[in-house]
Scaffold this active site. Sequence first.
Site, PDB file in Angstrom:
ATOM      1  N   LYS A  58       0.820  -1.212   0.000  1.00 22.10           N
ATOM      2  CA  LYS A  58       0.000   0.000   0.000  1.00 22.10           C
ATOM      3  C   LYS A  58       0.856   1.266   0.000  1.00 22.10           C
ATOM      4  O   LYS A  58       0.415   2.327  -0.418  1.00 22.10           O
ATOM      5  CB  LYS A  58      -0.973  -0.026   1.168  1.00 22.10           C
TER       6      LYS A  58
HETATM    7  C1  PLP Z   1      -4.443  -4.519   0.585  1.00 22.77           C
HETATM    8  C2  PLP Z   1      -3.641  -5.765   0.456  1.00 22.77           C
HETATM    9  C3  PLP Z   1      -3.962  -6.773  -0.491  1.00 22.77           C
HETATM   10  C4  PLP Z   1      -5.164  -6.685  -1.418  1.00 22.77           C
HETATM   11  O1  PLP Z   1      -5.002  -5.712  -2.401  1.00 22.77           O
HETATM   12  P1  PLP Z   1      -6.274  -5.167  -3.223  1.00 22.77           P
HETATM   13  O2  PLP Z   1      -5.784  -4.046  -4.031  1.00 22.77           O
HETATM   14  O3  PLP Z   1      -7.266  -4.746  -2.163  1.00 22.77           O
HETATM   15  O4  PLP Z   1      -6.779  -6.301  -4.029  1.00 22.77           O
HETATM   16  C5  PLP Z   1      -3.141  -7.884  -0.579  1.00 22.77           C
HETATM   17  N1  PLP Z   1      -2.067  -8.040   0.252  1.00 22.77           N
HETATM   18  C6  PLP Z   1      -1.746  -7.111   1.175  1.00 22.77           C
HETATM   19  C7  PLP Z   1      -0.577  -7.347   2.070  1.00 22.77           C
HETATM   20  C8  PLP Z   1      -2.507  -5.943   1.311  1.00 22.77           C
HETATM   21  O5  PLP Z   1      -2.160  -5.032   2.235  1.00 22.77           O
END
Ligand code: PLP
Length: 497
Positions: free
Chosen positions: A113
């Site tokens: 993120k």
């Molecule tokens: C948010 C997240 C996801 C999922 O990603 P999306 O864009 O919501 O599909 C997968 N792995 C981790 C570690 C995340 O923080």
Amino acid sequence: MYYKSTRNSSVNISSAEAIVQGISADGGLFVPSEIPPITMDEIVKLGDMSYSERAAYIFAKYLTDFTEAEIKYCTDNAYNDKKFATDNIAEMSHLFDGTYILELWHGPTCAFKDMALQILPYLLTTSAKKINIDKKIVILVATSGDTGKAALEGFADVPGTQIMVFYPEDGVSPMQKRQMTTQDGANVAVCGIEGNFDDCQNGVKAIFTDEAVKSKLEENKLMFSSANSINWGRLAPQIIYYISAYATLVKDEEIKAGDKINIVVPTGNFGNILAAYYAKHMGVPVNKLICASNTNKVLTDFITTGVYDRNRDFFTTISPSMDILISSNLERLLYLMCGENDAQIREWFGALSKTGKYEVTDDIKAKLAEEFAAGYCDDTETKATIKRIFDKYSYTLDTHSAVAVKVYEDYRQKTGDTTKTVIASTASPYKFSASVLEAIEGKTSDLDEFDMVDRLAELSGYEIPASLAELKTKEKRFGDVISREKQREYVLGQLSL
Ligand SMILES: *Cc1c(COP(=O)(O)O)cnc(C)c1O
């Protein structure tokens, strides 16, 4: 290039307006009026640029109302070696024959993120300035753990912003709590809520829409905005690393320019994999996009049957960031796939909110089958995969990335497809030390969270990220825990209103 809403194709606004508004007033999500092409020559040239330069080059195709200097200000502030533990920003690691791990977790909070939340504050403040909004932007976040910390790191000390994060006092891990309550920055505040994540979320929503609060903000040259994952300013930065990964593979002579690759993504809200879809339709040669779910396999079922049905049990898994039953960004994919038919989207997503279910047309089912493959993996298989990859390749996966690896292995076995493949790795194993240790050692660890990190370092040989190592001794700055009823008062107090 302009931006329209998935629920009203006649909306016509600039990227700056789309980023500031976040979500369209009709409830739809903003999408660019066209997917801008990138040629293979352009992709190859990216190979000689830094990540920040690659990002600036690609952003210029989407943020056509931004000047070159504005884009550079955003990318240089986000993607640099003060924020990320590696100059490459995203690293690529060769796992086994023709299979590469794209490590998206070298940012300050050790999860992917950061790739978007490091730049969003700059995109947001630059956008506000461009459309002559002369207000300080106040971000409120309700978090179940990871997003809150990533947003805090992104917004900390960004001029023209202030951020408040609310977490459920008993609903986050000790490590996540420490990450948040020790946060640096003069413009940040963190507060525990006596309740669960929904209490935090509902509280934030109520404050967002409180007319009295709104007018107080107005009088004081303040405005609310949100950092959540449906903002175009969070999706666009994710397109970059897929194009960048392809450029790196060509430059490193792992593939030839023009060769197809598969991309595997561990998926929750469908944001990360949708970014890969955009990269493909811009011009990255992609064979299959492979969508990996955990036991909350609503997306696997959707891609294989064309029926989206959230009426099902919700499971708490060891890959918690994928524990999601409503994948908001799917709306953008379906809008593109149905020929930007906004009436159709209103019908499906109206049904979703009324009955929790919709079924797409045969035409879309065929398109889904052509572009995507999908699979899922439960906690037992996730742990077994961490162990197997650790033993065989001395590579330590986190729980989310392990789901992707397992789903890919199943896909490869089932189809015999040996196209070179990039697997998105979304978190550092250190972020989920307890589960990763349990997988490798075969038993639940009785160590505390910091000792688990040390133990994992012994086993993996990976350097402990400085941002996690320093938590042990870092001073706690925020100790407030309040009832839900006090949330509004807290926000007003922080803003001195
Ligand atoms: C948010 C997240 C996801 C999922 O990603 P999306 O864009 O919501 O599909 C997968 N792995 C981790 C570690 C995340 O923080």
